[in-house]
Design an enzyme around this catalytic site. Structure first.
Site, PDB file in Angstrom:
ATOM      1  NE  ARG A 247      -0.089   1.945   7.790  1.00 49.44           N
ATOM      2  CZ  ARG A 247      -1.399   2.133   7.616  1.00 49.44           C
ATOM      3  NH1 ARG A 247      -1.952   3.258   8.068  1.00 49.44           N
ATOM      4  NH2 ARG A 247      -2.149   1.238   7.013  1.00 49.44           N
TER       5      ARG A 247
ATOM      6  CG  ASP B 164      -1.844   1.137   1.338  1.00 54.79           C
ATOM      7  OD1 ASP B 164      -1.748   2.046   0.494  1.00 54.79           O
ATOM      8  OD2 ASP B 164      -2.676   1.136   2.247  1.00 54.79           O
TER       9      ASP B 164
ATOM     10  CB  SER C  29      -9.876   3.481   5.530  1.00 58.47           C
ATOM     11  OG  SER C  29      -9.760   3.998   4.224  1.00 58.47           O
TER      12      SER C  29
ATOM     13  CD  GLN D 261      -5.935  -1.949   8.609  1.00 57.10           C
ATOM     14  OE1 GLN D 261      -5.954  -0.823   9.085  1.00 57.10           O
ATOM     15  NE2 GLN D 261      -6.010  -2.162   7.312  1.00 57.10           N
TER      16      GLN D 261
ATOM     17  CG  ASP E 120     -11.798   7.345   5.936  1.00 57.79           C
ATOM     18  OD1 ASP E 120     -11.473   6.327   5.287  1.00 57.79           O
ATOM     19  OD2 ASP E 120     -11.096   8.374   6.005  1.00 57.79           O
TER      20      ASP E 120
ATOM     21  CD  GLU F 203      -9.626   6.502   9.079  1.00 57.80           C
ATOM     22  OE1 GLU F 203      -9.202   5.486   8.520  1.00 57.80           O
ATOM     23  OE2 GLU F 203      -9.128   7.643   8.913  1.00 57.80           O
TER      24      GLU F 203
END
Length: 335
Positions: free
Chosen positions: A110, A57, A252, A125, A236, A249
Site C-alpha cells: 500500500r 480492495d 478487520s 495478514q 474491528d 487494531e
C-alpha cells in the site's frame, strides 16, 4: 498519536535473532489454532489481479494500487490491497461447504500508507472467509465469530507468556462489543482515534462494529469500501496497548454484502458504476455464496504479543534513513 518510539523508555526483551524465532512461533501457533477453530482450509492466493475484474480492495477509495503490464497478457494487473473480494470468489470455485472456509497468507503493498510505528507500506495478514447461509447474516452470528477469534488470541497470548515469561499477556477474559454510534454518544467531543483509545483503556479488548455509514456528525467512524463488508455487520478488533497507552487494531472483519446492501452502499458512496464489474455482477445476481470474512494482521499480532515499539522490529520494509538512525539510538533495530 502523541508518543513515538523515540520518546518512550524502551529496551527490547528479545534480540533480533530471538525475535525472528518468536515470530515463527507466534505465526505457526496462531495459524493452526485459527484454522481448527473456524474450520478453514489453507489455499493459495494471488499477489495481483486484473484491473478490470473489480477484485481488488478499494480501501477508502483514494489509495492507488501499484499497476503494471505483463508481456503476453492483454490486461493490466495491479498488486492487491487485500483479498477481501477474491476470497468470496474462491469459496465458489473450491465449492466450500456451508460452515467451512478458507484462509491464506495475504501480502500487499500500500504505497499511499502514511508511515509510522504501526503502519508500513508492506501489509501481511491472514485472510479468511467462511461460507454461510443467508439466515446467518446477523449481528449475533458476527459476534459469535468474533468471540471464537478472540479466544484464539487469548490462547496464543498464554502460549507466548509460557514460552517467554517476561512477556505478560494483557488481554482480558472477554471482549466487549460496542457500536460506532454508541461510541460517538459516549465520547462526542473526542476524535475517532481518541474514542478508540478511551474505550480500550476501559475494557482492554473491544469489537467496534457498524463501520461505514455516517454518524450523527455526518461522517463515518472510518472509511470502508462499499462492495464487500456490510456496513451494519462489520467491525474491528481493538486491544489496549500499554506501551503507548492506545488502542491497537488487530483485525478487520465482517459479514459480506448481499445483493441489497451492495447496491445501497454503492449508492451511498456514489459508486454505482462499480455495479457493472464482474465481481459486483456476481454478488448482485446471487452467483456467489453469502460469506463472512476478514483479515488478521500477522505483523500486528507479533508486534503486540512481543511488546515491540515499532512494527519494523517484526517485519522487513522500507523506512526513512534518518528515522532508522534515530530509532537505533533508542535501542530499536529494524529488520
Amino acid at each position: 498519536m502523541g508518543l513515538s518510539p523515540t520518546s518512550i523508555a524502551y529496551r527490547p526483551t528479545l534480540d533480533v535473532l530471538s525475535t525472528q524465532q518468536a515470530i515463527k512461533f507466534i505465526k505457526d501457533s496462531f495459524e493452526d489454532d485459527l484454522a481448527k477453530t473456524l474450520c478453514l482450509h489453507r489455499v493459495s492466493a494471488p499477489l495481483f489481479v486484473t484491473s478490470k475484474s473489480g477484485l481488488n480492495d478499494g480501501l477508502n477509495g483514494v489509495e492507488t494500487p501499484i499497476s503494471f503490464d505483463i508481456e503476453g497478457a492483454s490486461e493490466q494487473v495491479e498488486i492487491v490491497h487485500s483479498l477481501a473480494k477474491w476470497k468470496r470468489m474462491a469459496l465458489k470455485q473450491y465449492e466450500v461447504s456451508l460452515g467451512q472456509g478458507i484462509y491464506t497468507d495475504m501480502n500487499a503493498i500500500r504505497k499511499d500508507e502514511k508511515l509510522d510505528f504501526i503502519h508500513s507500506v508492506y501489509v501481511d495478514q491472514w485472510d479468511w472467509e467462511i461460507a454461510i447461509g443467508k439466515e446467518q447474516r446477523t449481528l449475533a452470528y458476527l459476534k459469535q465469530t468474533v468471540r471464537k477469534i478472540y479466544a484464539c488470541l487469548r490462547r496464543i497470548g498464554k502460549k507466548v507468556e509460557k514460552k517467554y515469561p517476561f512477556l505478560h499477556s494483557c488481554l482480558p477474559e472477554k471482549i466487549t462489543f460496542i457500536s460506532t454510534s454508541k461510541l460517538e454518544k459516549e465520547y462526542p467531543h473526542l476524535s475517532r482515534k481518541e474514542r478508540e483509545d478511551e474505550i480500550t483503556r476501559k475494557y482492554g479488548a473491544v469489537f467496534l462494529y457498524g463501520i461505514g455509514y455516517p454518524l450523527k456528525d455526518g461522517m463515518p467512524h472510518d472509511g470502508r469500501a462499499a462492495d464487500y463488508d456490510d456496513w451494519k455487520l462489520n467491525g474491528d478488533i481493538l486491544v489496549y496497548y500499554p506501551l503507548y497507552d492506545m488502542a491497537l487494531e488487530l483485525s478487520s472483519m465482517g459479514i459480506r454484502v448481499d445483493e441489497i446492501s451492495l447496491e445501497k452502499q454503492l449508492k451511498a458512496k456514489g459508486e454505482t458504476v462499480k455495479l457493472s464489474n464482474p465481481y459486483c455482477q456476481d454478488v448482485f445476481n446471487k452467483r456467489l455464496p453469502y460469506s463472512i470474512g476478514g483479515g488478521i494482521g500477522q505483523s500486528r499480532l507479533c508486534f503486540f504479543f512481543l511488546q515491540k515499539a515499532h512494527i519494523g522490529e517484526v517485519q522487513a520494509s522500507i523506512w526513512d534513513e534518518k528515522e532508522v538512525a534515530a530509532l537505533k539510538k533508542n535501542h530499536i533495530d529494524l529488520l
